[in-house]
Scaffold this motif. Structure first.
Motif, mmCIF file in Angstrom:
data_model
loop_
_atom_site.group_PDB
_atom_site.id
_atom_site.type_symbol
_atom_site.label_atom_id
_atom_site.label_comp_id
_atom_site.label_asym_id
_atom_site.label_seq_id
_atom_site.Cartn_x
_atom_site.Cartn_y
_atom_site.Cartn_z
ATOM 1 N N MET A 1 0.598 -1.529 -0.212
ATOM 2 C CA MET A 1 0.321 0.150 0.313
ATOM 3 C C MET A 1 0.631 1.354 -0.219
ATOM 4 O O MET A 1 0.813 2.450 -0.496
ATOM 5 N N LYS A 2 2.330 1.140 0.824
ATOM 6 C CA LYS A 2 2.608 2.215 0.892
ATOM 7 C C LYS A 2 4.057 2.737 -0.743
ATOM 8 O O LYS A 2 3.541 3.331 -1.252
ATOM 9 N N LYS A 3 3.692 1.655 -1.158
ATOM 10 C CA LYS A 3 4.400 1.424 -2.987
ATOM 11 C C LYS A 3 3.455 1.975 -3.356
ATOM 12 O O LYS A 3 3.756 3.073 -4.182
ATOM 13 N N VAL A 4 1.740 2.226 -3.413
ATOM 14 C CA VAL A 4 1.155 2.767 -4.012
ATOM 15 C C VAL A 4 0.746 4.237 -4.131
ATOM 16 O O VAL A 4 0.628 5.189 -4.840
ATOM 17 N N MET A 5 0.903 4.548 -2.669
ATOM 18 C CA MET A 5 0.690 5.856 -2.241
ATOM 19 C C MET A 5 1.532 6.470 -2.709
ATOM 20 O O MET A 5 1.941 8.021 -2.831
ATOM 21 N N PHE A 6 2.790 5.568 -3.444
ATOM 22 C CA PHE A 6 4.368 6.622 -3.273
ATOM 23 C C PHE A 6 4.479 7.143 -4.933
ATOM 24 O O PHE A 6 4.523 8.005 -5.030
ATOM 25 N N MET B 1 1.502 7.117 -6.067
ATOM 26 C CA MET B 1 0.550 7.823 -6.862
ATOM 27 C C MET B 1 1.065 9.700 -6.403
ATOM 28 O O MET B 1 0.574 10.211 -7.096
ATOM 29 N N ALA B 2 1.887 9.738 -5.126
ATOM 30 C CA ALA B 2 2.469 11.141 -5.214
ATOM 31 C C ALA B 2 3.483 11.466 -5.889
ATOM 32 O O ALA B 2 2.906 12.959 -6.447
ATOM 33 N N VAL B 3 4.179 10.912 -6.884
ATOM 34 C CA VAL B 3 5.064 11.012 -8.087
ATOM 35 C C VAL B 3 4.630 11.214 -9.374
ATOM 36 O O VAL B 3 4.318 12.186 -9.845
ATOM 37 N N ALA B 4 3.140 10.432 -9.460
ATOM 38 C CA ALA B 4 2.451 10.731 -10.400
ATOM 39 C C ALA B 4 1.807 12.403 -10.347
ATOM 40 O O ALA B 4 1.670 13.282 -11.523
ATOM 41 N N GLY B 5 0.858 12.484 -9.173
ATOM 42 C CA GLY B 5 0.502 13.360 -8.874
ATOM 43 C C GLY B 5 1.731 14.841 -9.299
ATOM 44 O O GLY B 5 1.278 16.151 -10.488
ATOM 45 N N MET B 6 2.803 14.530 -8.629
ATOM 46 C CA MET B 6 4.059 16.046 -9.194
ATOM 47 C C MET B 6 4.012 15.926 -10.227
ATOM 48 O O MET B 6 4.223 17.268 -11.211
ATOM 49 N N PHE B 7 4.149 14.788 -11.185
ATOM 50 C CA PHE B 7 4.278 14.859 -12.550
ATOM 51 C C PHE B 7 2.753 15.775 -13.513
ATOM 52 O O PHE B 7 3.408 16.512 -14.059
ATOM 53 N N ALA B 8 1.857 15.386 -12.568
ATOM 54 C CA ALA B 8 0.946 15.881 -13.343
ATOM 55 C C ALA B 8 0.763 17.425 -13.595
ATOM 56 O O ALA B 8 0.120 18.304 -14.018
#
Length: 62
Positions: free
Chosen positions: A1-6, A8-15
């Motif tokens: 779950m931590k990997k998925v959140m990480f 998602m956070a990285v994808a959000g930064m790129f977005a």
């Protein structure tokens, strides 16, 4: 779950970084460009050769 959140956070930064990629409009300046006067310097080739010979003599002397 931590990997998925990480991820998602990285994808959000790129977005968010991808938003507003339009280049800034260049500002038009009405003042005329100032031309610089550049004076060419002349070099005496004999002087350069003399200095090179002096340096070569100093190196050979050591």
């Amino acid at each position: 779950m931590k990997k998925v959140m990480f991820l998602m956070a990285v994808a959000g930064m790129f977005a968010f970084a991808a938003c507003n990629n339009a280049p800034a409009e260049e500002e038009v300046i009405d003042t005329p460009a100032v031309e610089e006067m550049v004076e060419e310097t002349t070099c005496d080739t004999n002087m350069v050769e003399e200095v090179a010979e002096e340096v070569a003599e100093e190196v050979n002397a050591q």
